[in-house]
Write a protein that holds these residues in place. Structure first.
Motif, short mmCIF file in Angstrom:
data_model
loop_
_atom_site.label_atom_id
_atom_site.label_comp_id
_atom_site.label_asym_id
_atom_site.label_seq_id
_atom_site.Cartn_x
_atom_site.Cartn_y
_atom_site.Cartn_z
N LEU A 1 26.07 30.74 42.97
CA LEU A 1 26.14 30.11 41.65
C LEU A 1 27.12 30.93 40.82
CD1 LEU A 1 25.07 28.10 39.49
CD2 LEU A 1 23.33 29.83 38.94
N PHE A 2 28.21 30.28 40.34
CA PHE A 2 29.24 30.97 39.58
C PHE A 2 29.05 30.73 38.08
CE2 PHE A 2 31.18 30.35 43.75
CZ PHE A 2 31.74 31.61 43.98
N ILE A 3 29.23 31.79 37.31
CA ILE A 3 29.10 31.73 35.85
C ILE A 3 30.36 32.36 35.25
CG2 ILE A 3 27.72 32.45 33.85
CD1 ILE A 3 25.36 32.81 35.85
N PRO A 4 31.12 31.61 34.42
CA PRO A 4 32.30 32.19 33.77
C PRO A 4 31.92 33.42 32.97
CG PRO A 4 32.27 29.82 33.49
CD PRO A 4 30.94 30.18 34.07
N PHE A 5 32.71 34.50 33.11
CA PHE A 5 32.37 35.78 32.51
C PHE A 5 33.61 36.35 31.84
CE2 PHE A 5 31.21 40.38 32.80
CZ PHE A 5 30.01 40.31 32.11
N GLY A 6 34.02 35.72 30.77
CA GLY A 6 35.20 36.19 30.07
C GLY A 6 36.48 35.66 30.69
N SER A 7 37.60 36.09 30.15
CA SER A 7 38.90 35.63 30.60
C SER A 7 39.26 36.24 31.95
CB SER A 7 39.97 36.00 29.56
OG SER A 7 41.25 35.62 30.01
N GLY A 8 39.49 35.37 32.94
CA GLY A 8 39.94 35.83 34.24
C GLY A 8 38.88 36.43 35.12
N GLY B 1 27.79 39.28 42.17
CA GLY B 1 29.20 39.54 42.42
C GLY B 1 30.03 39.30 41.19
N LEU B 2 31.26 39.79 41.23
CA LEU B 2 32.21 39.60 40.14
C LEU B 2 33.59 39.40 40.74
CD1 LEU B 2 32.52 39.63 37.02
CD2 LEU B 2 33.07 42.07 37.21
N ASP B 3 34.19 38.23 40.46
CA ASP B 3 35.57 37.94 40.87
C ASP B 3 36.48 38.19 39.67
OD1 ASP B 3 34.37 37.17 43.18
OD2 ASP B 3 34.88 35.04 43.04
N ILE B 4 37.50 39.03 39.84
CA ILE B 4 38.36 39.43 38.74
C ILE B 4 39.78 38.96 38.99
CG2 ILE B 4 39.18 41.38 37.36
CD1 ILE B 4 36.76 42.97 38.43
N ASP C 1 34.77 35.75 36.97
CA ASP C 1 33.61 34.91 37.24
C ASP C 1 32.49 35.78 37.79
OD1 ASP C 1 34.66 32.46 36.48
OD2 ASP C 1 35.52 32.08 38.46
N PHE C 2 31.32 35.66 37.17
CA PHE C 2 30.13 36.33 37.65
C PHE C 2 29.41 35.40 38.63
CE2 PHE C 2 25.54 37.18 37.17
CZ PHE C 2 25.51 38.52 37.53
N SER C 3 28.81 35.93 39.69
CA SER C 3 28.12 35.08 40.65
C SER C 3 26.78 35.68 41.05
CB SER C 3 28.98 34.85 41.91
OG SER C 3 29.20 36.06 42.59
N LYS D 1 41.05 36.36 39.90
CA LYS D 1 41.17 35.49 41.08
C LYS D 1 41.46 36.22 42.39
CE LYS D 1 42.71 31.43 38.47
NZ LYS D 1 43.73 30.38 38.35
N HIS D 2 41.62 37.53 42.39
CA HIS D 2 42.00 38.21 43.62
C HIS D 2 41.12 39.41 44.00
CE1 HIS D 2 45.56 35.91 44.57
NE2 HIS D 2 46.00 36.05 43.33
N ILE D 3 40.37 39.95 43.07
CA ILE D 3 39.53 41.11 43.34
C ILE D 3 38.06 40.70 43.29
CG2 ILE D 3 38.90 43.45 42.65
CD1 ILE D 3 41.75 43.18 43.67
N LYS D 4 37.32 41.06 44.31
CA LYS D 4 35.89 40.73 44.36
C LYS D 4 35.07 42.01 44.50
CE LYS D 4 33.80 39.44 48.09
NZ LYS D 4 33.34 38.71 49.30
N LEU D 5 34.07 42.13 43.62
CA LEU D 5 33.09 43.21 43.71
C LEU D 5 31.73 42.56 43.94
CD1 LEU D 5 34.18 45.33 40.60
CD2 LEU D 5 34.93 45.60 42.98
N ALA D 6 30.92 43.13 44.82
CA ALA D 6 29.61 42.55 45.11
C ALA D 6 28.60 43.63 45.44
CB ALA D 6 29.70 41.54 46.25
#
Length: 199
Positions: free
Chosen positions: A104-111, A158-161, A113-115, A163-168
């Motif tokens: 489930l993705f949730i927009p988390f500020g500019s650029g 998780g956090l996608d930053i 996405d929190f998941s 569009k190219h960096i993913k932290l989980a």
């Protein structure tokens, strides 16, 4: 109850396939810890231990604006000195985990996405050896030891930053008893922090 489950599955399918989906591939590294819990039959106490883990992570992600689905492969090593509080006991293992996650993705500020994700998948212990002092290593994957196959269930965030960096951060628990002995029950778990690049 069955009708409720079917209705939820149908609703999820409509949301999933009614949303424009995009495929993403990511590869990265993870580290963390793998936990082991041994329960002796009839005893009230559990004996537990942990080991450091690290490895590489590959994930194929199908995601929409809100809902996503991913399948991954984590290949790594677990190692620990003085394992289970046994002096000079060194554990060395290798694993292949195949996590399947609903997201489930949730927009988390500019650029960004929190998941939130959850799911399960098979886990294969490819090798497991314990060495005590100068003695020859003992192969844990034996008729008297442990089975190599497990099923892990869990989830994480998780956090996608940009569009190219993913932290989980994830935790999975093994639901199968991996100990072949009738007297001892063994379960494992894995805590992972993953940093990955999304192509």
């Amino acid at each position: 109850m069955k009708k409720t489950i079917l209705a939820l599955m149908a609703l999820s399918a409509m949301i999933l396939f009614g949303t424009k989906m995009s495929a993403q591939t990511s590869i990265g590294f993870y580290n963390g810890a793998r936990a082991y819990v041994n329960s002796l039959d009839g005893a009230s106490e559990n004996k537990s231990g942990g080991a450091y883990i690290g490895g590489i992570s590959f994930e194929q992600n199908l995601r929409g604006r809100v809902i996503g689905l991913s399948v991954g492969a984590d290949l790594g090593l677990a190692a620990k000195n003085d394992f289970l509080d046994v002096k000079d006991a060194t554990l060395l293992e290798s694993y292949l985990d195949i996590p399947v996650r609903a997201k489930l993705f949730i927009p988390f500020g500019s650029g960004a996405d929190f998941s939130i994700f959850a799911g399960g998948g098979p886990s294969f212990c490819l090798s497991s050896n314990t060495k005590i002092g100068d003695a020859d290593p003992f192969k844990n994957l034996s008729d008297e030891g442990y089975q190599s196959f497990d099923i892990m269930i869990g989830g994480g965030i998780g956090l996608d930053i940009i569009k190219h960096i993913k932290l989980a951060l994830s935790f999975d628990f093994g639901v199968l008893d991996r100990n072949k002995s009738d007297m001892i029950e063994t379960h494992s778990g894995a805590l992972k922090f993953t940093t990955a690049y999304i192509f």
